[in-house]
Write a protein that holds these residues in place. Structure first.
Motif, short mmCIF file in Angstrom:
data_model
loop_
_atom_site.label_atom_id
_atom_site.label_comp_id
_atom_site.label_asym_id
_atom_site.label_seq_id
_atom_site.Cartn_x
_atom_site.Cartn_y
_atom_site.Cartn_z
N PHE A 170 0.83 -1.20 0.00
CA PHE A 170 0.00 0.00 0.00
C PHE A 170 0.87 1.26 0.00
CE2 PHE A 170 -3.21 2.99 1.74
CZ PHE A 170 -4.21 2.77 0.80
N ASP A 171 1.89 1.29 0.87
CA ASP A 171 2.80 2.45 0.92
C ASP A 171 3.48 2.66 -0.44
OD1 ASP A 171 2.10 2.92 3.53
OD2 ASP A 171 3.92 2.03 4.39
N TYR A 172 3.90 1.56 -1.04
CA TYR A 172 4.52 1.61 -2.37
C TYR A 172 3.54 2.24 -3.38
CZ TYR A 172 5.94 -0.41 -6.91
OH TYR A 172 6.27 -0.60 -8.24
N SER A 173 2.28 1.81 -3.32
CA SER A 173 1.27 2.28 -4.28
C SER A 173 0.92 3.75 -4.04
CB SER A 173 0.01 1.41 -4.17
OG SER A 173 0.35 0.05 -4.20
N VAL A 174 0.94 4.17 -2.79
CA VAL A 174 0.66 5.58 -2.47
C VAL A 174 1.72 6.47 -3.13
CG1 VAL A 174 0.66 7.24 -0.54
CG2 VAL A 174 -0.67 5.14 -0.38
N GLU A 175 2.90 5.91 -3.40
CA GLU A 175 3.93 6.67 -4.12
C GLU A 175 3.82 6.51 -5.63
OE1 GLU A 175 7.81 5.69 -2.69
OE2 GLU A 175 7.32 6.31 -0.64
N THR A 176 3.54 5.27 -6.10
CA THR A 176 3.56 5.05 -7.56
C THR A 176 2.40 5.74 -8.28
OG1 THR A 176 2.41 2.92 -7.32
CG2 THR A 176 4.82 2.86 -7.51
N PHE A 177 1.22 5.79 -7.65
CA PHE A 177 0.08 6.42 -8.34
C PHE A 177 0.38 7.88 -8.69
CE2 PHE A 177 -2.50 2.70 -7.16
CZ PHE A 177 -3.32 2.57 -8.26
N PRO A 178 0.70 8.74 -7.69
CA PRO A 178 0.95 10.15 -8.03
C PRO A 178 2.15 10.32 -8.97
CG PRO A 178 0.62 9.90 -5.66
CD PRO A 178 0.72 8.52 -6.23
N ALA A 179 3.16 9.47 -8.81
CA ALA A 179 4.35 9.60 -9.66
C ALA A 179 4.05 9.20 -11.11
CB ALA A 179 5.47 8.72 -9.10
N SER A 180 2.93 8.50 -11.33
CA SER A 180 2.57 8.06 -12.68
C SER A 180 1.40 8.85 -13.26
CB SER A 180 2.21 6.57 -12.67
OG SER A 180 3.27 5.81 -12.15
N GLY A 181 1.07 10.00 -12.66
CA GLY A 181 0.03 10.86 -13.23
C GLY A 181 -1.36 10.60 -12.70
N TRP A 182 -1.45 9.93 -11.56
CA TRP A 182 -2.76 9.67 -10.96
C TRP A 182 -2.90 10.46 -9.68
CZ3 TRP A 182 -6.01 5.98 -13.31
CH2 TRP A 182 -5.41 5.25 -14.35
N GLU A 183 -4.13 10.87 -9.41
CA GLU A 183 -4.41 11.57 -8.15
C GLU A 183 -5.13 10.60 -7.22
OE1 GLU A 183 -6.98 15.40 -6.56
OE2 GLU A 183 -6.64 15.13 -8.71
N ILE A 184 -4.67 10.53 -5.97
CA ILE A 184 -5.39 9.69 -5.01
C ILE A 184 -6.56 10.53 -4.48
CG2 ILE A 184 -5.25 8.46 -2.81
CD1 ILE A 184 -2.34 7.78 -3.55
N LYS A 185 -7.75 10.14 -4.89
CA LYS A 185 -8.95 10.93 -4.57
C LYS A 185 -9.46 10.62 -3.17
CE LYS A 185 -9.92 12.68 -8.73
NZ LYS A 185 -9.91 14.12 -8.98
N GLU A 186 -9.33 9.34 -2.78
CA GLU A 186 -9.80 8.94 -1.45
C GLU A 186 -8.86 7.88 -0.92
OE1 GLU A 186 -13.96 8.31 -0.83
OE2 GLU A 186 -14.40 9.04 -2.84
N ILE A 187 -8.67 7.90 0.40
CA ILE A 187 -7.75 6.92 1.00
C ILE A 187 -8.18 6.64 2.43
CG2 ILE A 187 -6.11 8.72 1.75
CD1 ILE A 187 -3.85 6.68 0.95
N THR A 188 -8.05 5.37 2.84
CA THR A 188 -8.28 5.03 4.25
C THR A 188 -7.28 3.94 4.65
OG1 THR A 188 -9.82 4.16 5.88
CG2 THR A 188 -10.12 3.36 3.65
N TYR A 189 -6.88 4.01 5.92
CA TYR A 189 -5.99 2.99 6.46
C TYR A 189 -6.76 2.02 7.36
CZ TYR A 189 -2.05 5.42 4.42
OH TYR A 189 -1.18 5.97 3.52
N ASP A 190 -8.08 2.15 7.36
CA ASP A 190 -8.91 1.22 8.15
C ASP A 190 -10.31 1.20 7.53
OD1 ASP A 190 -10.01 -0.46 9.97
OD2 ASP A 190 -9.69 0.82 11.73
N LEU A 191 -10.40 0.55 6.39
CA LEU A 191 -11.64 0.57 5.60
C LEU A 191 -12.86 0.16 6.41
CD1 LEU A 191 -13.10 0.80 2.83
CD2 LEU A 191 -12.46 -1.58 2.41
N HIS A 192 -12.75 -0.90 7.17
CA HIS A 192 -13.94 -1.44 7.83
C HIS A 192 -14.45 -0.54 8.95
CE1 HIS A 192 -12.96 -5.76 6.22
NE2 HIS A 192 -13.15 -4.87 5.27
#
Ligand code: SAM
Length: 229
Positions: A170-192
């Motif tokens: 997840f931490d890796y993806s939180v970096e790769t998305f913005p670095a590849s032209g994506w905006e993280i619109k919503e995020i949670t570290y405890d979905l349930h």
């Protein structure tokens, strides 16, 4: 995880009406030729046994769904479960007409051979294999290599929904998305325990298993940044 091969699974899949045998033949034509409509096309990559996408297909009959899975035995189990559910609901499990779910057995590396640019409305990545060693980073389904493929096949205003219990991935993806032209619109570290983001959540097999062990579930929703349009 090692999956024991099931005898006859290849043959079953090779003639099953819900498994698309030559997905490249439908590039650019999924809605019209496979589903016979113009409804949104939602794709889950690495669906496993498919609880998530099977459930979605019944909950939202107005959408089209494709479950994409690399492993033949896993796909076989998903298809058998789906056909069992169709029977329970009084449908003919041998008839795909009017049904809004299909399956593809392949590697996500080949997505652009199967889908035209901007043909897919949404991509789901659920509990993707973490590939923890750096030397395998490009096999992660949220690596820049894969994000480039999703950028091609996904509609301009389409989104990717990704959930996992693996903090490293997840931490890796939180970096790769913005670095590849994506905006993280919503995020949670405890979905349930996130009332808003958890609304309508359908648990996957891995999600049920790992949340039962007490693991928090992480989720993000990404869309292209404006200038990527
Ligand atoms: N999404 C399911 C869930 O949450 O229960 C299954 C998660 S399992 C950890 C990951 C699945 O992704 C496996 O079934 C694996 O075979 C599939 N997978 C891994 N890499 C893939 C790829 N490159 N293309 C398609 N499927 C892949």
């Amino acid at each position: 995880m090692r999956i024991r091969h099931i005898k006859g699974s290849e043959e079953y899949i090779a003639s099953d009406p819900f498994v698309i045998q030559q997905p490249e033949a439908y590039k650019g034509k999924w809605k019209k030729e496979v589903f016979g409509n113009d409804a949104p096309l939602y794709l889950e990559i690495g669906m496993g046994m498919g609880t998530f996408i099977r459930t979605h297909s019944f909950m939202y009959p107005e959408n089209n769904y494709i479950g994409f899975e690399l492993n033949t035995t896993v796909l076989y189990k998903a298809v058998k479960r789906y056909e069992g559910e169709l029977s329970e609901r009084g449908f003919d499990p041998g008839d795909n007409k009017g049904r809004n779910l299909r399956f593809i057995r392949s590697d996500a590396r080949f997505l652009c051979e199967y889908f035209e640019d901007h043909e897919v409305d949404r991509i789901y990545l659920n509990f993707s294999d973490p590939w923890p060693k750096d030397k395998n980073a490009n096999k992660r389904l949220t690596s820049p290599q894969f994000l480039r493929l999703y950028d091609r096949i996904l509609k301009k205003d389409g989104r990717i929904e990704f959930k996992t219990d693996n903090r490293g991935l997840f931490d890796y993806s939180v970096e790769t998305f913005p670095a590849s032209g994506w905006e993280i619109k919503e995020i949670t570290y405890d979905l349930h325990n996130d009332v808003r983001m958890n609304e309508g959540n359908v648990m996957t097999e891995y999600e049920a298993k790992f949340s039962a062990k007490g693991n928090p579930i992480f989720k993000l929703i990404a869309a292209r940044t404006k200038d990527q349009g």
